[in-house]
Design a protein around this motif. Structure first.
Motif, PDB file in Angstrom:
ATOM      1  N   PRO A 178       0.823  -1.216   0.000  1.00 35.22           N
ATOM      2  CA  PRO A 178       0.000   0.000   0.000  1.00 35.22           C
ATOM      3  C   PRO A 178       0.861   1.271   0.000  1.00 35.22           C
ATOM      4  O   PRO A 178       1.819   1.374   0.764  1.00 35.22           O
ATOM      5  CB  PRO A 178      -0.793  -0.110   1.306  1.00 35.22           C
ATOM      6  CG  PRO A 178      -0.662  -1.518   1.742  1.00 35.22           C
ATOM      7  CD  PRO A 178       0.627  -2.035   1.198  1.00 35.22           C
ATOM      8  N   LYS A 179       0.482   2.193  -0.880  1.00 36.64           N
ATOM      9  CA  LYS A 179       1.309   3.387  -1.049  1.00 36.64           C
ATOM     10  C   LYS A 179       1.131   4.392   0.092  1.00 36.64           C
ATOM     11  O   LYS A 179       1.820   5.392   0.151  1.00 36.64           O
ATOM     12  CB  LYS A 179       0.984   4.066  -2.390  1.00 36.64           C
ATOM     13  CG  LYS A 179       1.077   3.154  -3.606  1.00 36.64           C
ATOM     14  CD  LYS A 179       2.503   2.712  -3.866  1.00 36.64           C
ATOM     15  CE  LYS A 179       2.623   1.770  -5.046  1.00 36.64           C
ATOM     16  NZ  LYS A 179       2.027   0.445  -4.867  1.00 36.64           N
ATOM     17  N   ASN A 180       0.166   4.120   0.970  1.00 37.42           N
ATOM     18  CA  ASN A 180      -0.019   5.071   2.071  1.00 37.42           C
ATOM     19  C   ASN A 180       0.735   4.652   3.334  1.00 37.42           C
ATOM     20  O   ASN A 180       0.561   5.263   4.386  1.00 37.42           O
ATOM     21  CB  ASN A 180      -1.513   5.249   2.387  1.00 37.42           C
ATOM     22  CG  ASN A 180      -2.218   3.920   2.625  1.00 37.42           C
ATOM     23  OD1 ASN A 180      -1.588   2.866   2.596  1.00 37.42           O
ATOM     24  ND2 ASN A 180      -3.510   3.974   2.864  1.00 37.42           N
ATOM     25  N   ALA A 239       2.706   7.627   4.836  1.00 40.94           N
ATOM     26  CA  ALA A 239       1.907   8.607   5.582  1.00 40.94           C
ATOM     27  C   ALA A 239       1.479   8.033   6.933  1.00 40.94           C
ATOM     28  O   ALA A 239       1.475   8.736   7.946  1.00 40.94           O
ATOM     29  CB  ALA A 239       0.686   9.001   4.754  1.00 40.94           C
ATOM     30  N   LYS A 240       1.146   6.750   6.965  1.00 51.08           N
ATOM     31  CA  LYS A 240       0.716   6.126   8.218  1.00 51.08           C
ATOM     32  C   LYS A 240       1.888   6.015   9.199  1.00 51.08           C
ATOM     33  O   LYS A 240       1.730   6.254  10.391  1.00 51.08           O
ATOM     34  CB  LYS A 240       0.143   4.734   7.940  1.00 51.08           C
ATOM     35  CG  LYS A 240      -1.211   4.793   7.266  1.00 51.08           C
ATOM     36  CD  LYS A 240      -1.746   3.405   7.021  1.00 51.08           C
ATOM     37  CE  LYS A 240      -3.164   3.485   6.480  1.00 51.08           C
ATOM     38  NZ  LYS A 240      -3.710   2.177   6.196  1.00 51.08           N
ATOM     39  N   ARG A 242       2.750   9.155  11.164  1.00 60.08           N
ATOM     40  CA  ARG A 242       1.950   9.418  12.373  1.00 60.08           C
ATOM     41  C   ARG A 242       2.274   8.404  13.474  1.00 60.08           C
ATOM     42  O   ARG A 242       2.382   8.759  14.646  1.00 60.08           O
ATOM     43  CB  ARG A 242       0.459   9.346  12.031  1.00 60.08           C
ATOM     44  CG  ARG A 242       0.011  10.446  11.086  1.00 60.08           C
ATOM     45  CD  ARG A 242      -1.494  10.513  10.980  1.00 60.08           C
ATOM     46  NE  ARG A 242      -2.091   9.410  10.251  1.00 60.08           N
ATOM     47  CZ  ARG A 242      -2.196   9.340   8.921  1.00 60.08           C
ATOM     48  NH1 ARG A 242      -1.720  10.329   8.185  1.00 60.08           N
ATOM     49  NH2 ARG A 242      -2.760   8.319   8.327  1.00 60.08           N
ATOM     50  N   MET A 302      10.480  13.195   2.192  1.00 61.11           N
ATOM     51  CA  MET A 302      10.274  12.422   0.965  1.00 61.11           C
ATOM     52  C   MET A 302       8.867  12.524   0.399  1.00 61.11           C
ATOM     53  O   MET A 302       8.676  12.442  -0.804  1.00 61.11           O
ATOM     54  CB  MET A 302      10.574  10.947   1.230  1.00 61.11           C
ATOM     55  CG  MET A 302      12.056  10.688   1.362  1.00 61.11           C
ATOM     56  SD  MET A 302      12.355   8.949   1.632  1.00 61.11           S
ATOM     57  CE  MET A 302      14.127   8.899   1.550  1.00 61.11           C
ATOM     58  N   LEU A 303       7.880  12.637   1.279  1.00 54.75           N
ATOM     59  CA  LEU A 303       6.497  12.625   0.815  1.00 54.75           C
ATOM     60  C   LEU A 303       6.022  14.065   0.613  1.00 54.75           C
ATOM     61  O   LEU A 303       6.016  14.848   1.567  1.00 54.75           O
ATOM     62  CB  LEU A 303       5.624  11.910   1.859  1.00 54.75           C
ATOM     63  CG  LEU A 303       4.199  11.588   1.456  1.00 54.75           C
ATOM     64  CD1 LEU A 303       4.163  10.569   0.329  1.00 54.75           C
ATOM     65  CD2 LEU A 303       3.424  11.045   2.656  1.00 54.75           C
ATOM     66  N   PRO A 304       5.634  14.422  -0.606  1.00 57.10           N
ATOM     67  CA  PRO A 304       5.244  15.817  -0.862  1.00 57.10           C
ATOM     68  C   PRO A 304       4.132  16.273   0.086  1.00 57.10           C
ATOM     69  O   PRO A 304       3.122  15.589   0.241  1.00 57.10           O
ATOM     70  CB  PRO A 304       4.732  15.771  -2.306  1.00 57.10           C
ATOM     71  CG  PRO A 304       5.353  14.566  -2.909  1.00 57.10           C
ATOM     72  CD  PRO A 304       5.533  13.581  -1.804  1.00 57.10           C
ATOM     73  N   GLY A 305       4.369  17.402   0.719  1.00 57.58           N
ATOM     74  CA  GLY A 305       3.345  18.001   1.576  1.00 57.58           C
ATOM     75  C   GLY A 305       3.208  17.369   2.948  1.00 57.58           C
ATOM     76  O   GLY A 305       2.327  17.739   3.718  1.00 57.58           O
TER      77      GLY A 305
END
Lengths: 360, 339
Positions: free
Chosen positions: A207-209, A212-213, A216, A240-243
């Protein structure tokens, strides 16, 4: 550890079920009762489960701390690859040993990554030698190992999810240090699975998220206790992750602070994240600085006995980055004893000499 | 003496032939810099794909020195300043180097994968090279990145008319997008590829547009919860383009590179298909066919207006109309021939 257990459990089973040996009347009575109540298959299952419980508990309580106190990354790699199927097979007769699986699959993922790195170095040498066929072959081999690494690391991450729930939401109850440690290792395995999948060029369904996970969830463990690594993980994702970088935060500053924390503790995992973030941005001077700082710190401060493997792991990963840079510029990896030095460093001219002018 | 001279000449010819057959000799190898925009940097998928092209480029006589850029604007500026011999950019950014290929992202011009594939294959023919060259720049490959969709926080907002007054995260360097947003009466909220997702997820904008590949990594589902939706209408076809300074590469390099890129299409489409499948079925908003025809018409008007303003290339619009008419020959526009 494992062969003894296998021999032990096998001996017990042969003793109980085939009933070819001599045994006492008391034994016979117990056995007869057991068989009468549950049958031989059930007895086997009880024994298997007991063996599994013992194995898994032993691995958590003794093997993991023991391994963490060693400094042989390569041996740990071999152990993980060899033991993973056996340890996980106990999931057939008892609860799956999820937390152990995070460690063992994560380590096995690192074995595959290490092989992928060797192929990447071969690719780089082939590019230098202007040999397209060799470069292409090395690239394919590198992708194969990255595919394997992605699968193993994702497996580790999935076991983390099975044990503690999906990261990214509320923090789970991490009762003991062991749980916090596994949580952190699972985060790293998740990020690595993503990286490996990208490098493999194959769609493996990671999973590409996850990034982001993880950003957190890394905050669920104490940053001071774990040598700055949790904040380093978060700041690496920011870079690395935009925004992803929150307002008012600065990934580079956070990474530098985490690196200092790691240096003070002698467990310098944060250096790896600091270097990876700089590498991702193509800032090779910054990567060099991190490797220099790591080598210097390593020379000045030993790792604490309970975390020697983790510090050594950081050194191995930074050596890998250093090898990439050395190979790209010189055709060979970092020379022996030269971690922290680079091919274009100015030679020191501070060596003391005697004036030769009056004898020449 | 004469025989020896002829032998010497023949040996020289044989040597040259052997060199040609075996590729390029070391002396001929060109060292060229290739600046690659990848939002994730050197660990990202685009950089990785370009790294995979290095052995092939070596076979064509070019040793590419890959440099990662996480800021597309900086990559474009470095390329313009001559610090990079080649660059990888999104189609919109590439517009300043080739107006023709920069028009391939025109809104509503490519309704589906079939048309996109047809278009890309058409441009890969050697005779299309003239369209791919503008001044000193040549487009040496186009990679599809998938359709751009509208992400809406409130799914009750299900028609273009209702966009009036709504805030849309808009890439401010894209004239076409600015024109479109104003045309539908919505308000522009300036954004870039790094911050549009945050603005959408935090509710600072009502609407954002993005390809499906951004959905999971940037967690756009957070902005869709609880009442949002993804408008199932392909607003545009995003793509990445490799632009080279023609005089810095061997003759024929552009065509070889384009053919190499064409070999990667299936891989790109698979990534896009996987990403689109990750958007939950319940989020997809499926407008009625009648409405879709209205949107097609609206976007065509915007395209023609932008063409008249000089933002879009008329030849590209014509080609894309031909592509649409090949897959859907009964469409009204195929008789009108306005584009």
């Amino acid at each position: 550890m494992s062969p003894y257990f296998l021999r032990f459990s096998s001996a017990i089973l042969h003793w109980v079920c085939p009933v070819r040996r001599w045994f006492s009347a008391k034994h016979a009575a117990v056995l007869a009762t057991t068989l009468a109540l549950a049958g031989c298959g059930a007895t086997r299952n009880v024994m298997y489960k007991t063996t599994g419980d013992v194995m898994v508990s032993f691995a958590q309580e003794h093997q993991t701390p023991f391994v963490l106190s060693t400094d042989d990354v390569s041996m740990n790699c071999g152990m993980s690859e060899a033991l993973a199927p056996m340890l996980m097979s106990f999931g057939r007769v008892r609860d799956e040993p999820h937390s152990l699986a995070v460690m063992i699959y994560g380590s096995a993922g690192m074995c595959a990554e290490s092989r992928a790195l060797n192929e990447e170095l071969r690719y780089m040498r082939a590019i230098r030698d202007q040999d397209p066929a060799e470069a292409e072959d090395a690239l394919i081999a590198q992708k194969r190992f990255n595919t394997l690494a992605a699968k193993r690391n994702y497996e580790a991450y999935q076991h983390l999810v099975a044990q503690y729930g999906e990261p990214g939401g509320a923090c789970p109850e991490l009762e003991e240090d062991y749980d916090e440690f596994i949580w952190m290792m699972g985060m790293i395995a998740g990020l690595q699975a993503l990286n490996n999948e990208i490098a493999s060029g194959a769609g493996l369904g990671v999973p590409k998220n996850i990034a982001a996970k993880v950003e957190r969830s890394a905050a669920c463990v104490d940053d001071d206790k774990w040598w700055g690594a949790p904040m380093a993980i978060r700041a690496t994702v920011w870079s690395m992750l935009p925004g992803a970088e929150p307002k008012g935060e600065n990934a580079s500053m956070r990474l530098a602070a985490a690196a200092k924390k790691g240096e003070r503790a002698g467990v310098r995992l944060a250096h790896v994240f600091q270097a990876l973030a700089a590498y991702g941005k193509g800032d090779m001077d910054a990567v060099k600085q991190v490797i220099r700082a790591h080598a210097k710190s390593k020379a000045n401060k030993e790792a604490p006995p309970e975390a020697r493997l983790l510090d050594e792991l950081a050194t191995t990963m930074l050596t890998g980055l250093s090898d990439r840079m050395w190979t790209e510029h010189t055709g060979h990896r970092t020379p022996m004893g030269a971690l922290g030095r680079f091919w274009d460093d100015k030679k020191q001219t501070t060596a003391e000499t005697v004036d030769l002018s009056d004898i020449l | 003496m004469k025989t020896r001279a002829i032998k010497k000449q023949l040996a020289g010819l044989a040597c040259a032939a052997a060199m040609t057959l075996s590729g390029f000799s070391n002396a001929e190898m060109m060292e060229r810099s290739f600046c690659v925009f990848d939002p994730i940097g050197a660990n990202g998928p685009l950089f990785n794909i370009m790294k995979t092209a290095k052995p092939s480029a070596l076979g064509w006589g070019v040793n590419l020195d890959l440099r990662a850029y996480t800021d597309e604007k900086v990559a474009a500026e470095d390329f313009k300043a001559g610090q990079c011999d080649a660059v990888l950019l999104t189609g919109t950014r590439a517009r300043e180097f080739n107006r023709f290929t920069g028009t391939l992202e025109a809104m509503g011009a490519i309704p589906g994968d079939e048309e996109m594939n047809l278009l890309l294959q058409t441009l890969n023919q050697p005779k299309a090279a003239a369209l791919l060259t503008q001044g000193e720049f040549e487009v040496a490959g186009i990679l599809p990145a998938g359709a751009v969709y509208l992400f809406i926080r409130d799914r009750n907002l299900d028609s273009v008319e209702e966009l009036q007054g709504k805030k849309i995260a808009t890439l401010d360097y894209d004239n076409a997008a600015l024109t479109m947003v104003r045309r539908v009466g919505a308000s522009v909220v300036s954004a870039n590829s790094s911050n549009f997702a945050g603005k959408f997820n935090n509710g600072n904008v009502d609407v954002a547009y993005a390809p499906a590949v951004a959905y999971t990594p940037l967690e756009l589902y957070k902005g869709l919860e609880p009442d949002g939706g993804v408008f199932n209408y392909k607003l545009a076809q995003m793509n990445f383009q490799i632009i080279i300074r023609q005089d810095r590469f061997p003759e024929g390099y552009g065509q070889l590179s384009r053919e190499y890129a064409a070999g990667r299409y299936e891989e790109a489409y698979q990534i896009i298909r996987d990403a689109e499948a990750e958007i939950k079925d319940e989020y997809w908003m499926r407008p009625a066919t009648q409405k879709l025809e209205g949107y097609d018409k609206l976007l065509r008007e915007v395209r023609m207006a932008l063409r008249d303003e000089g933002a879009y290339d008329s030849r590209a619009l014509t080609l894309m109309r031909k592509v649409r008419c090949k897959t859907n020959p009964t469409a009204g526009e195929c008789v009108e021939n306005l584009e």
